[in-house]
Design an enzyme around this catalytic site. Structure first.
Site, mmCIF file in Angstrom:
data_model
loop_
_atom_site.group_PDB
_atom_site.id
_atom_site.type_symbol
_atom_site.label_atom_id
_atom_site.label_comp_id
_atom_site.label_asym_id
_atom_site.label_seq_id
_atom_site.Cartn_x
_atom_site.Cartn_y
_atom_site.Cartn_z
ATOM 1 N N CYS A 327 0.789 -1.225 0.000
ATOM 2 C CA CYS A 327 0.000 0.000 0.000
ATOM 3 C C CYS A 327 0.832 1.291 0.000
ATOM 4 C CB CYS A 327 -1.008 0.016 1.144
ATOM 5 S SG CYS A 327 -0.441 -0.717 2.673
ATOM 6 N N ARG A 356 6.812 -11.460 4.733
ATOM 7 C CA ARG A 356 6.290 -11.374 6.099
ATOM 8 C C ARG A 356 6.917 -12.456 6.949
ATOM 9 N NH1 ARG A 356 -0.226 -10.615 4.927
ATOM 10 N NH2 ARG A 356 0.021 -8.776 3.603
ATOM 11 N N GLN A 374 1.164 -10.724 -4.216
ATOM 12 C CA GLN A 374 -0.275 -10.469 -4.165
ATOM 13 C C GLN A 374 -0.735 -9.823 -5.464
ATOM 14 O OE1 GLN A 374 -0.057 -7.895 -0.602
ATOM 15 N NE2 GLN A 374 -1.414 -9.379 0.359
ATOM 16 N N ASP A 376 -2.476 -7.253 -5.927
ATOM 17 C CA ASP A 376 -2.920 -6.221 -5.003
ATOM 18 C C ASP A 376 -3.373 -4.963 -5.750
ATOM 19 O OD1 ASP A 376 -3.379 -5.205 -2.529
ATOM 20 O OD2 ASP A 376 -1.280 -5.020 -1.940
ATOM 21 N N HIS A 378 -4.980 -0.813 -4.850
ATOM 22 C CA HIS A 378 -5.498 0.193 -3.922
ATOM 23 C C HIS A 378 -6.318 1.177 -4.716
ATOM 24 C CE1 HIS A 378 -2.223 -1.736 -1.764
ATOM 25 N NE2 HIS A 378 -3.009 -1.559 -0.726
ATOM 26 N N LYS A 457 -12.710 -5.585 6.949
ATOM 27 C CA LYS A 457 -12.579 -6.220 5.642
ATOM 28 C C LYS A 457 -13.681 -7.219 5.353
ATOM 29 C CE LYS A 457 -9.289 -9.595 7.477
ATOM 30 N NZ LYS A 457 -8.072 -10.356 7.270
ATOM 31 N N HIS A 503 -8.246 -1.424 -0.010
ATOM 32 C CA HIS A 503 -7.173 -2.386 -0.305
ATOM 33 C C HIS A 503 -7.895 -3.641 -0.764
ATOM 34 C CE1 HIS A 503 -4.339 -0.361 2.764
ATOM 35 N NE2 HIS A 503 -5.524 0.176 3.002
#
Length: 626
Positions: A327, A356, A374, A376, A378, A457, A503
């Site tokens: 992000c 992670r 990911q 991903d 935003h 979420k 997200h």
RNA sequence: GCCAGCGUAGCUCAGUGGUAGAGCAGCUGAUUCGUAAUCAGCAGGUCAAGGGUUCAACCCCCUUCGCUGGCUCCA
């Protein structure tokens, strides 16, 4: 699990002075529902009550059976191992467990002994009897029995009266209901032993858990055990090796994936698919760096709320965080220009690789790793665009899951203890998520306290070909980071306003999604995803050149083709291609060479002669339109 | 991270306090064959790593690493 409707599920009216057992005949009836409550068959009721019999074949009935089996197991364990102190023993989705406090853990050999004892208890057909006593009496009783865990549970109960259930020599604090007697247990099996924290808190003592399952019939138990076997065969770790998709190496480190050429191909197909998908839906492709200054992670709140999952490094005396999320760069991209309300929504998409620190014990094949990519994105939008944006993400998820053949369930996770932002914003964000799901007409569960630290979420749990659930997609609503990074856009009124941020991931992570896909398809990828779509195999050396030419032509037409011109019998080549789960085999012998054709064999073994162009159009038409 | 189990050839697995085995895969040769395994030969291992006990350890003990099943956590 099935939820069979049985003939006996119709309601009846009670007669005074008789127990439900007298009224509800049938070996499958194990409990009943009266006034919306589940009760034992030994219950005596007033006249004129409406009673719904509960069959062991129903979902609730099965749960009662399993819960009762857990009690029987506890009785057996207590008889065999007097030092084991019972704690709790509920039914689960597919069985039951019972946790004991015992210094010496149970071994797998113990399971057989316990099973034997349980069989004796079942054969003795001991009745389950319910007794209601005062909480004080119950506490005294369990204190005398030297069962401190029961005392602790009782101390947390607010009611003055509690119920105890006794079968044979075993009495347990329990709400019930239970089966009438132990003989009702027709099929059970103890499955595994494990450690488990008292009350699920890692600060508490570790107890010894025994898992088992029970079914209404031996056949159903066998079906379940077959299902477990089938799951093992589909295990992506096993298929990953057999199909040469990926590997892991002690030398590299745990939780880190190496993609072999075939797995690399699948990944690349998925990633290409995702890029096209997102470009068509108004996303911009961006890339952020893998390490970002520590200061940035302080501003975002990761330093305070996510530190234990992060790796840090130092460059030129400066602290850098290795990104666990994508992000921040996206936020900086947003902030790199003055934004007008006309620009919104802005959607930044990145196949972002994050790292992670996952605890060593949780790593699992591709499904739980320490570095992953990911899909991903935003989305920065105005508050009044929020619902529409969430809905269109759900639509995207819907479309993609349908493409892969997954059904799914949704749940909303709310504010966790460790989090940032105001209650009002959390409330706003949560209700936006709910509203979007309601707009879509989707049912959802609430998962209290399970949100991300910056916002609530929607979690999407997909269901694979054999009914297992996997968490992949998630949509997170965030008012906090825009505020922390002071994001703004110029509104129609010429003033600055705060955008909202979403997200979201659709596949979730390439790694996990691939793992799930491998198990979902049992390794047999659909043609458009298969790393090798067709193997061209010659019958003898005489067709080598012909086969080679076909492979080249297929490759020119973007088909992933391989040549098998080895000096082996055709049966051997077919066998190998089948075990590698290649969708098509193009077999060429003298006959095909003479006619300039191939014989196409698909996974089902069906065969047909066709032209090479026919093969090309068949394979290329399998690529989904997005 | 915690509890338990496990770690022998690329894979699947035997094995014993006294010099390490099989099948498959691999390599070499022969076979030229029509839909799930052609035949023969060869090669392959510091028995996870380190330490200890012992005349002698792959085996017994300890430590570490890794894996598996759970717990907690999670995409």
């Amino acid at each position: 699990m099935e939820n069979k409707e049985t003939a006996s599920s119709k309601k009846i009216i009670t007669e005074k002075g008789r127990t439900l057992k007298d009224l509800l005949a049938g070996p499958d009836i194990i409990a009943a529902r009266v006034d919306g409550r589940l009760v034992d068959l030994s219950t005596r009721l007033d006249e004129g009550k409406e009673v719904e019999p509960i069959s062991v074949h129903s979902k609730e009935g099965l749960e009662i059976l399993r819960h009762s089996t857990a009690h029987v197991m506890a009785e057996a364990v207590k008889a065999l191992f007097p030092d084991a102190r019972p704690t709790i023993g509920p039914a689960t989705d597919d069985g039951f467990y019972y946790d004991f406090d015992r210094d010496k853990p149970f071994s797998y050999e113990d399971l057989a002994i316990i099973e034997k004892k349980m069989s004796e208890i079942i054969a003795a057909d001991k009745p389950f009897s319910r007794k209601e006593i005062s909480k004080e009496d119950a506490i005294r009783y369990f204190a005398e029995q030297n069962e401190p865990y029961k005392v602790e549970i009782l101390n947390d109960i607010e009611d003055d009266t509690v119920s105890l259930y006794t079968q044979g020599d075993f009495t347990d604090l329990c709400r019930g209901p239970h089966i009438p007697s132990t003989g009702y247990i027709k099929a059970f099996k103890l499955l595994s032993v494990a450690g488990a924290y008292w009350r699920g808190d890692e600060r508490n003592k570790m107890l010894q858990r025994i898992y088992g399952t029970a079914f209404a019939s031996k056949d159903e138990l066998d079906d379940y055990l077959d299902f477990l076997e089938e799951s093992k065969k589909r295990d992506h770790r096993r298929l990953g090796r057999e199909l040469e998709l990926f590997m892991m190496s002690d030398e590299v480190g745990p939780g880190l994936i190496i993609y072999l050429p075939k797995g690399g191909m699948v990944r690349s197909i998925l990633e290409d698919f995702e890029k096209r998908l997102h470009l068509k839906r108004g996303y911009n492709i961006v890339y952020g760096p893998g390490i970002l200054r520590g200061e940035l992670w302080k501003i975002s709140g990761h330093m305070d709320n996510y530190r234990e999952n992060m790796y840090f490094t130092e460059v030129d005396n400066q602290l850098y965080g290795i990104k666990p999320m994508n992000c921040l760069a996206h936020i900086l991209i947003y902030r790199s220009k003055i934004r007008s309300y006309r620009d919104l929504p802005l959607r930044y998409f990145e196949l972002g690789t994050v790292t992670r620190h996952e605890k060593s014990g949780v790593l699992h094949g591709l499904l739980r790793v320490r570095q992953f990519t990911q899909d991903d994105a935003h989305i920065f939008c105005m508050p009044d665009q929020l619902i529409d944006e969430i809905v269109s993400i759900i639509n995207l998820v819907d479309e993609v899951m349908a493409l892969f053949g997954f059904d799914y369930e949704t749940e909303i996770s709310t504010r966790p203890e460790k989090s940032i932002g105001t209650d009002e914003d959390w409330e706003l964000a949560t209700s936006a998520l709910k509203q979007a799901l309601e707009t879509k007409g989707l049912d959802y569960d609430i998962n209290e306290g399970d949100g991300a630290f910056y916002g609530p979420k929607i979690d999407i749990k997909l269901k694979d070909a054999i009914g297992r659930k996997w968490q992949c997609a998630t949509i997170q609503c965030d008012f906090s980071l825009p505020q922390r990074f002071d994001l703004s856009y110029i509104g129609q009124d010429g003033r600055k306003h705060r955008p909202v941020m979403l997200h979201r991931v659709v596949l979730g992570t390439i790694e996990r999604f691939m793992g799930v896909l491998i198990e979902h398809y049992a390794g047999a990828f659909p043609v458009w995803l298969a790393p090798v779509q067709v193997v061209v195999m010659s019958i003898t050396d005489a067709q080598r050149g012909y086969a080679q030419g076909i492979v080249e032509k297929l490759k020119e037409n973007d088909i992933r083709a391989e040549l098998d011109a080895r000096n082996e019998k055709i049966g051997y080549k077919v066998r190998e291609a089948r075990s590698m789960k290649v969708p098509y085999m193009a077999i060429v012998g003298q006959r095909e060479m003479d006619e300039d054709t191939i014989t196409l064999r698909d996974r089902s073994g069906r065969q047909e002669k066709m032209s090479i162009d026919g093969l090309i159009s068949r394979i290329n038409s399998s690529v989904p339109k997005i």
